[in-house]
Design a protein around this motif. Sequence first.
Motif, PDB file in Angstrom:
ATOM      1  N   MET A 281       0.419  -0.915   0.021  1.00 23.86           N
ATOM      2  CA  MET A 281       0.037   0.319  -0.481  1.00 23.86           C
ATOM      3  C   MET A 281       1.185   1.144   0.006  1.00 23.86           C
ATOM      4  N   ALA A 282       1.249   2.036  -1.267  1.00 23.54           N
ATOM      5  CA  ALA A 282       1.797   3.094  -1.423  1.00 23.54           C
ATOM      6  C   ALA A 282       1.638   4.203  -1.117  1.00 23.54           C
ATOM      7  N   ASN A 283       1.931   5.097   0.561  1.00 26.44           N
ATOM      8  CA  ASN A 283       1.959   6.263   0.836  1.00 26.44           C
ATOM      9  C   ASN A 283       0.974   6.182   1.518  1.00 26.44           C
ATOM     10  N   ARG A 284       0.832   5.153   1.866  1.00 33.98           N
ATOM     11  CA  ARG A 284      -0.728   4.779   2.843  1.00 33.98           C
ATOM     12  C   ARG A 284      -1.079   5.631   4.095  1.00 33.98           C
ATOM     13  N   ASP A 285      -0.246   7.146   4.091  1.00 36.24           N
ATOM     14  CA  ASP A 285      -0.645   8.216   5.194  1.00 36.24           C
ATOM     15  C   ASP A 285      -1.157   9.127   4.877  1.00 36.24           C
ATOM     16  N   GLN A 286      -0.739   9.329   3.353  1.00 34.74           N
ATOM     17  CA  GLN A 286      -1.092  10.303   2.506  1.00 34.74           C
ATOM     18  C   GLN A 286      -1.332   9.472   1.103  1.00 34.74           C
ATOM     19  N   PRO A 287      -3.279   9.075   1.042  1.00 39.53           N
ATOM     20  CA  PRO A 287      -3.282   8.516  -0.100  1.00 39.53           C
ATOM     21  C   PRO A 287      -3.416   9.583  -1.208  1.00 39.53           C
ATOM     22  N   VAL A 288      -3.437   9.115  -2.063  1.00 38.37           N
ATOM     23  CA  VAL A 288      -4.001   9.589  -3.333  1.00 38.37           C
ATOM     24  C   VAL A 288      -4.768   9.495  -4.246  1.00 38.37           C
ATOM     25  N   ASN A 289      -5.538  10.429  -5.323  1.00 38.60           N
ATOM     26  CA  ASN A 289      -7.013  10.689  -5.736  1.00 38.60           C
ATOM     27  C   ASN A 289      -6.663   9.456  -6.305  1.00 38.60           C
ATOM     28  N   GLY A 290      -8.301   9.212  -6.233  1.00 33.76           N
ATOM     29  CA  GLY A 290      -8.847   7.477  -6.449  1.00 33.76           C
ATOM     30  C   GLY A 290      -8.754   7.575  -8.070  1.00 33.76           C
ATOM     31  N   LYS A 291      -9.579   8.458  -8.434  1.00 30.39           N
ATOM     32  CA  LYS A 291      -9.947   8.767 -10.279  1.00 30.39           C
ATOM     33  C   LYS A 291      -8.536   9.038 -11.104  1.00 30.39           C
ATOM     34  N   LYS A 292      -7.737  10.481 -10.732  1.00 30.34           N
ATOM     35  CA  LYS A 292      -6.898  10.573 -11.419  1.00 30.34           C
ATOM     36  C   LYS A 292      -5.813  10.182 -11.412  1.00 30.34           C
ATOM     37  N   SER A 293      -5.089   9.343 -10.715  1.00 27.23           N
ATOM     38  CA  SER A 293      -3.927   9.145 -10.052  1.00 27.23           C
ATOM     39  C   SER A 293      -3.624   8.027 -11.257  1.00 27.23           C
ATOM     40  N   LYS A 294      -2.393   7.998 -11.801  1.00 24.34           N
ATOM     41  CA  LYS A 294      -1.403   7.317 -12.570  1.00 24.34           C
ATOM     42  C   LYS A 294      -0.099   6.447 -11.676  1.00 24.34           C
ATOM     43  N   LEU A 295       0.291   5.154 -12.508  1.00 28.62           N
ATOM     44  CA  LEU A 295       0.745   4.653 -11.938  1.00 28.62           C
ATOM     45  C   LEU A 295       1.513   4.409 -13.876  1.00 28.62           C
ATOM     46  N   HIS A 296       2.799   4.569 -13.507  1.00 23.87           N
ATOM     47  CA  HIS A 296       3.326   4.817 -14.945  1.00 23.87           C
ATOM     48  C   HIS A 296       4.559   3.714 -14.710  1.00 23.87           C
ATOM     49  N   LEU A 297       5.086   3.213 -15.912  1.00 23.74           N
ATOM     50  CA  LEU A 297       6.569   2.754 -16.292  1.00 23.74           C
ATOM     51  C   LEU A 297       6.939   3.387 -16.893  1.00 23.74           C
ATOM     52  N   GLN A 298       8.112   3.601 -16.792  1.00 25.30           N
ATOM     53  CA  GLN A 298       8.638   4.710 -17.736  1.00 25.30           C
ATOM     54  C   GLN A 298       9.974   3.896 -18.714  1.00 25.30           C
ATOM     55  N   ASP A 299      10.511   4.729 -19.794  1.00 23.62           N
ATOM     56  CA  ASP A 299      11.363   3.585 -20.564  1.00 23.62           C
ATOM     57  C   ASP A 299      11.931   3.099 -19.770  1.00 23.62           C
ATOM     58  N   ASN A 300      12.841   4.091 -18.802  1.00 23.58           N
ATOM     59  CA  ASN A 300      14.172   4.659 -18.215  1.00 23.58           C
ATOM     60  C   ASN A 300      14.125   3.396 -17.247  1.00 23.58           C
ATOM     61  N   GLY A 301      12.871   2.810 -17.218  1.00 22.84           N
ATOM     62  CA  GLY A 301      12.857   1.235 -15.737  1.00 22.84           C
ATOM     63  C   GLY A 301      12.107   1.514 -14.863  1.00 22.84           C
ATOM     64  N   ASN A 302      11.793   2.863 -14.253  1.00 22.98           N
ATOM     65  CA  ASN A 302      11.621   3.197 -13.697  1.00 22.98           C
ATOM     66  C   ASN A 302      10.091   3.486 -12.938  1.00 22.98           C
ATOM     67  N   LEU A 303       9.564   2.876 -12.012  1.00 21.78           N
ATOM     68  CA  LEU A 303       7.805   2.451 -12.195  1.00 21.78           C
ATOM     69  C   LEU A 303       7.324   4.066 -11.437  1.00 21.78           C
ATOM     70  N   VAL A 304       6.389   4.744 -11.666  1.00 20.87           N
ATOM     71  CA  VAL A 304       5.985   5.503 -10.946  1.00 20.87           C
ATOM     72  C   VAL A 304       4.893   6.175 -10.687  1.00 20.87           C
ATOM     73  N   LEU A 305       4.503   6.152  -9.400  1.00 23.16           N
ATOM     74  CA  LEU A 305       2.599   6.522  -9.238  1.00 23.16           C
ATOM     75  C   LEU A 305       2.997   7.836  -8.885  1.00 23.16           C
ATOM     76  N   ARG A 306       1.897   8.833  -9.614  1.00 24.78           N
ATOM     77  CA  ARG A 306       1.757  10.655  -9.645  1.00 24.78           C
ATOM     78  C   ARG A 306       0.479  10.689  -8.912  1.00 24.78           C
ATOM     79  N   ASP A 307       0.122  11.527  -8.729  1.00 27.44           N
ATOM     80  CA  ASP A 307      -1.317  12.247  -8.045  1.00 27.44           C
ATOM     81  C   ASP A 307      -1.892  12.585  -9.576  1.00 27.44           C
ATOM     82  N   ALA A 308      -3.048  13.241  -9.093  1.00 27.71           N
ATOM     83  CA  ALA A 308      -4.290  13.769  -9.804  1.00 27.71           C
ATOM     84  C   ALA A 308      -3.682  15.393 -10.663  1.00 27.71           C
ATOM     85  N   ASP A 309      -2.826  15.963  -9.797  1.00 26.42           N
ATOM     86  CA  ASP A 309      -1.898  16.917 -10.048  1.00 26.42           C
ATOM     87  C   ASP A 309      -0.708  16.871 -10.928  1.00 26.42           C
ATOM     88  N   GLU A 310      -0.871  15.357 -10.974  1.00 26.20           N
ATOM     89  CA  GLU A 310       0.622  14.558 -12.193  1.00 26.20           C
ATOM     90  C   GLU A 310       2.419  15.311 -10.864  1.00 26.20           C
TER      91      GLU A 310
END
Length: 722
Positions: free
Chosen positions: A1-30
């Motif tokens: 459970m990532a960032n459980r004490d400050q959860p992200v927006n449920g609709k607009k957040s994204k989990l993105h696998l970048q070309d450099n091999g890094n897995l990134v979670l971004r909130d609705a405001d990017e």
Amino acid sequence: MANRDQPVNGKKSKLHLQDNGNLVLRDADESHVWSTNTFSLSTVHLILLNTGNLVLYNVGVILWQSFDFPTDTLLPQQIFNRHSKLVCSRSETNKSSGFYTLYFDNDNILRLLYNGPEVSSIYWPDPWLTDWDSKRAGYNNSRVAVLNTLGNFSSSDDFNFMTSDYGTLLMQRRLKLDHDGNIRAYSRRQREEKWYVSWQAKSRPCRIHGVCGPNSLCSYYSNGVKCSCLPGYKMKNDGDWSYGCEPKFSLSCNKTQSRFLVITNVELFGYDYGIMTNYTLEQCKELCLQLCNCKGIQYTYVIAGSGIPGTYTCYPKLQLRNAYRIPYFNADLYLKLPENSSYNYKESMDDKYKLACSVNPKTVTLETAHNEVHEGRYIKFLLWFVGGMGGLEILCIFMMWFFLVRRKGQQHSRGDTRVYNMIGFRKFSYSEIKRVTKNFSEEIGKGAGGIVYKGVLLDQRVVAVKRLKEANQGEEEFQAEVSSIGRFNHMNLIELWGYCVDGKHRILVYEFMENGSLAEHIKSRNLDWTKRFDIALGTAKGLCYIHEECLEWILHCDVKPQNILLDSNYQPKVSDFGLSKLRNRGDSKFSSFSKIRGTRGYMAPEWVLNHSITSKVDVFSYGIVVLEMITGKSAAKDVVDMGNDGEEKVGLVGWLRDKRNGRVSWVGEILEDMVEGDYDERKIEGLVNVALQCVEEEKDKRPTMSQVVEMLQKLCCENHNQ
């Protein structure tokens, strides 16, 4: 459970696998919330394995995996190591970090820690036990633990357990540190079924530190534990017992301006000013009055051991934490209050004290600032396409539904529909039972419900194997006994180690009692009067536990000497729950008995008179057992009394009442002749009086088992004072 004490927006957040091999979670405001911090020059793959492990890998090399970062749950085959921690959630609905942690400490021992708002403490293994006594070993510094797919948990500190459904294939399992501080194993067969508890670390939840917060009292009631503030205290944070209670008064350091309010049968762990032995109650109170920061005292009689006199011990409390109340606990809390206060203690059963979430839980919408992004045309097309495919899929499912349901029904019909796997012990196969008992070669007992054989497990533990009759009655007894005993954890109740359900075979595997049953020793010289009193007290404690401390109310319904077993030290253990009746504690009357239960001579009048059945039927049977143990005479047979009018046959209870009421010195006339050694006449007289109260014809005149325990403990204390 990532960032459980400050959860992200449920609709607009994204989990993105970048070309450099890094897995990134971004909130609705990017905004950047979390990432794996991995890097790769070549193509990487993200895959969710059947084990539940989310793996990021490159050419066979794991760059990151979710199994390395557990939150509050472990899955089968997930390694728990020196760097791992399980942290519970704040509540069932609030998934932020709570106050309980599972971890390996610096001594290589797997422990549960309460890290509350003000204090922290270890509560599992039990803190008053050494590592050796709790069967832990710290010599292995690998600090590794794992739950396998069959339901076996093994740790490098020698702690291990098997779930109640151990060995059952195709089961989904998980080990979770729940928000109440208890760690439990859950199981289910299929995704559609509900999870059930197949093991738990703490069978007595009131012993979990911080469960009710400071200045509060934890008690067992109908369907769980309930918290209440101590007299003179009020709840600090409505709806959250973690913060406990705070005083409604201010105490003066002037000892003449304080008084004590007694609350019986209370245990408090920790925060003592000291342990004062050989203190009288008045000396203990005086010490607390002299200490400005003393909140109260715990006062008890500590039994040192066999043949060694005990001592009255005083525990002045600087903080009132980890307090819980059980009927048979031999200690009292004396709460320090202002002299002019009118606070008193009245046990409440109000549901407002139940340890639970708020009555009206609210869902709070997190305010996360972000820019609205309009969906593109390709998104809308995709939605229409997915909707059409979904409709086609529903049509296919509808066409195949009949065949799938039939197949599922056939699979379930092959097995027994009863739920046998919800209790924490092992399931044996019938072939294993035959090996353990050497093909049922050594019979050690026989009763109406079945035959008992002696056996030896592979780890050389000696067991008693009860083979129930293959009739419907045997199956009912089996189901009742398994469901009852599997919930027990008490030194005066028989321990069930396993069971077998194989075709028509219904078998129970118990711990073996070296000295057999009480029935074999009532006329034996092996039981002196001290042991007989201890057996009466221990049996009362066991029955008190199933009547009043269990989370569900259980009646034994067949208390008799044959069902009280004795270990190597002649300590009693109540056994044979084949006739037991289990109900929710909220039920005041038990009217659903389909037939009379029990054994002639030990049955309460309610059975014959068709009155409502309560726990007082066990109290009656217990009283008869105690009278038989004292006199050596059977309640099922009349007693021959040589009176002035010659020989007369009377019942055991009537004979004893006549003896007690007719003579000044009568105790010596009723005792079993075969028993040798000295006895305390006042103690035996008190035991007889308690037993005669238990066998009153009117059930409302009989005491509860907790009252019986209290009366017998007072007899012990009075005897030690003389």
